[in-house]
Design an enzyme around this catalytic site. Structure first.
Site, PDB file in Angstrom:
ATOM      1  N   THR A 122       5.722 -11.619  -0.925  1.00 50.59           N
ATOM      2  CA  THR A 122       5.590 -10.537   0.303  1.00 50.59           C
ATOM      3  C   THR A 122       6.633  -9.953   0.822  1.00 50.59           C
ATOM      4  OG1 THR A 122       3.771  -9.909   2.040  1.00 50.59           O
ATOM      5  CG2 THR A 122       5.013 -12.090   2.049  1.00 50.59           C
ATOM      6  N   GLU A 123       6.694  -8.741   1.464  1.00 46.97           N
ATOM      7  CA  GLU A 123       7.934  -8.215   2.195  1.00 46.97           C
ATOM      8  C   GLU A 123       9.021  -8.207   1.372  1.00 46.97           C
ATOM      9  OE1 GLU A 123       7.170  -7.117   5.325  1.00 46.97           O
ATOM     10  OE2 GLU A 123       5.360  -7.806   5.380  1.00 46.97           O
ATOM     11  N   LYS A 178       7.713  -3.474  -1.676  1.00 44.46           N
ATOM     12  CA  LYS A 178       6.843  -2.820  -2.778  1.00 44.46           C
ATOM     13  C   LYS A 178       6.545  -1.345  -2.364  1.00 44.46           C
ATOM     14  CE  LYS A 178       3.788  -5.995  -3.224  1.00 44.46           C
ATOM     15  NZ  LYS A 178       4.120  -6.640  -2.065  1.00 44.46           N
ATOM     16  N   THR A 179       6.062  -1.185  -1.272  1.00 45.43           N
ATOM     17  CA  THR A 179       5.533   0.034  -0.602  1.00 45.43           C
ATOM     18  C   THR A 179       6.596   1.019  -0.571  1.00 45.43           C
ATOM     19  OG1 THR A 179       3.671  -0.971   0.317  1.00 45.43           O
ATOM     20  CG2 THR A 179       4.217   1.159   0.953  1.00 45.43           C
ATOM     21  N   LYS A 233      -4.445   1.575  -4.204  1.00 42.35           N
ATOM     22  CA  LYS A 233      -4.008   0.456  -3.680  1.00 42.35           C
ATOM     23  C   LYS A 233      -5.345  -0.350  -3.630  1.00 42.35           C
ATOM     24  CE  LYS A 233      -1.568  -2.665  -0.533  1.00 42.35           C
ATOM     25  NZ  LYS A 233      -0.087  -3.303  -1.005  1.00 42.35           N
ATOM     26  N   SER A 258      -5.064  -5.979   3.107  1.00 37.41           N
ATOM     27  CA  SER A 258      -5.282  -6.748   4.484  1.00 37.41           C
ATOM     28  C   SER A 258      -4.141  -6.304   5.375  1.00 37.41           C
ATOM     29  CB  SER A 258      -5.208  -8.154   4.235  1.00 37.41           C
ATOM     30  OG  SER A 258      -4.057  -8.704   3.682  1.00 37.41           O
ATOM     31  N   ASP A 303      -0.445   0.879   4.158  1.00 29.78           N
ATOM     32  CA  ASP A 303       0.243   1.027   2.959  1.00 29.78           C
ATOM     33  C   ASP A 303      -0.314   1.904   2.089  1.00 29.78           C
ATOM     34  OD1 ASP A 303       1.965  -0.826   3.742  1.00 29.78           O
ATOM     35  OD2 ASP A 303       1.547  -2.408   2.313  1.00 29.78           O
ATOM     36  N   GLU A 320      -0.501  -0.609  -6.534  1.00 30.00           N
ATOM     37  CA  GLU A 320       0.128  -1.697  -5.832  1.00 30.00           C
ATOM     38  C   GLU A 320      -0.607  -2.745  -5.485  1.00 30.00           C
ATOM     39  OE1 GLU A 320       3.261  -0.369  -2.698  1.00 30.00           O
ATOM     40  OE2 GLU A 320       2.193  -1.814  -1.529  1.00 30.00           O
TER      41      GLU A 320
END
Length: 232
Positions: free
Chosen positions: A15-16, A19-20, A41, A45, A58, A119
């Site tokens: 995570t983080e 990707k976005t 998407k 969450s 996102d 994504e």
């Protein structure tokens, strides 16, 4: 592009990892090339509550980058408030993440656009339920995988593990994008190419830009022709 490869699925090594940002860059750049892109998407969450509505931020950003945004209900099948793993966020909300709504949404995205940029959340093996991971979902969607990995020490192992897990499940790996690339050379690209037997689709700098500037950065930093060509 062919009917077999109507787009890509972007995952991360964790995570983080950006990707976005990468997704927005790719979508914006393809849109500048006059390619009609649908953002997708499946589950998000940590959505923001606006009045009575939960807004997946996102998904909203990816949708806006297309230049032809659809209703958010056509971009994200499941949105949850709690910023935790999707399976836990769904459980806390008293819901179950099922594949049929996701597959239906994907079918509509593919029907309205030339290219679907999907994504995930976190990494490849993030659970969506007790019996479903993102890897399972990607295998059902049939989309080639683009792996976003931070260009830092330790990324070789995490990236190769993601590649191996994907191939073990029959998922095609289109390539890897190294994000937040530092000035010093760490040898990550060469090692991942050699040991993972995948192309490096680009090394992206550490940037926070609007969609127009991200599109220009994508043209400079990413091999978009190779990305699209890798899809057949």
């Amino acid at each position: 592009m062919t009917a077999h490869h109507p787009g890509i699925f972007i995952t991360g090594t964790n995570t983080e990892v950006g990707k976005t940002v990468i997704g927005r860059a790719i979508i914006s750049a393809l849109a500048r090339r006059q390619i009609h892109v649908a953002a997708f998407k499946p589950v998000e969450s940590g959505a923001e509550r606006r009045g009575e509505q939960l807004v997946p931020l996102d998904a909203e950003a990816l949708n806006r980058a297309t230049g032809q945004p659809a209703d958010l209900s056509e971009v994200c099948a499941f949105a949850f408030k709690d910023p935790v793993s999707p399976h836990l966020a769904a459980a806390r909300a008293g819901q179950a993440i099922e594949t049929k709504p996701i597959m239906d949404l994907f079918g509509r995205a593919r029907a309205r656009a030339q290219f679907v940029s999907a994504e995930g959340a976190g990494g490849l093996l993030v659970p969506l339920s007790d019996h479903l991971t993102y890897a399972d979902l990607i295998a059902q969607l049939g989309l080639p995988l683009v792996i976003v990995a931070p260009n830092v020490l330790g990324t070789i192992n995490a990236t190769l593990l993601t590649i191996e897990a994907a191939r073990h499940r029959g998922i095609e790996v289109a390539g890897v994008i190294l994000n937040r690339t530092p000035p010093e050379e760490l040898g990550n690209a060469e090692a991942i190419t050699q040991h993972g037997r995948v192309p490096i689709l680009g090394q992206f700098p550490d940037v926070r830009l609007d969609d127009e500037l991200l599109a220009r950065q994508a043209e400079e930093s990413l091999d978009l022709d190779k990305l699209i060509g890798a899809l057949g």
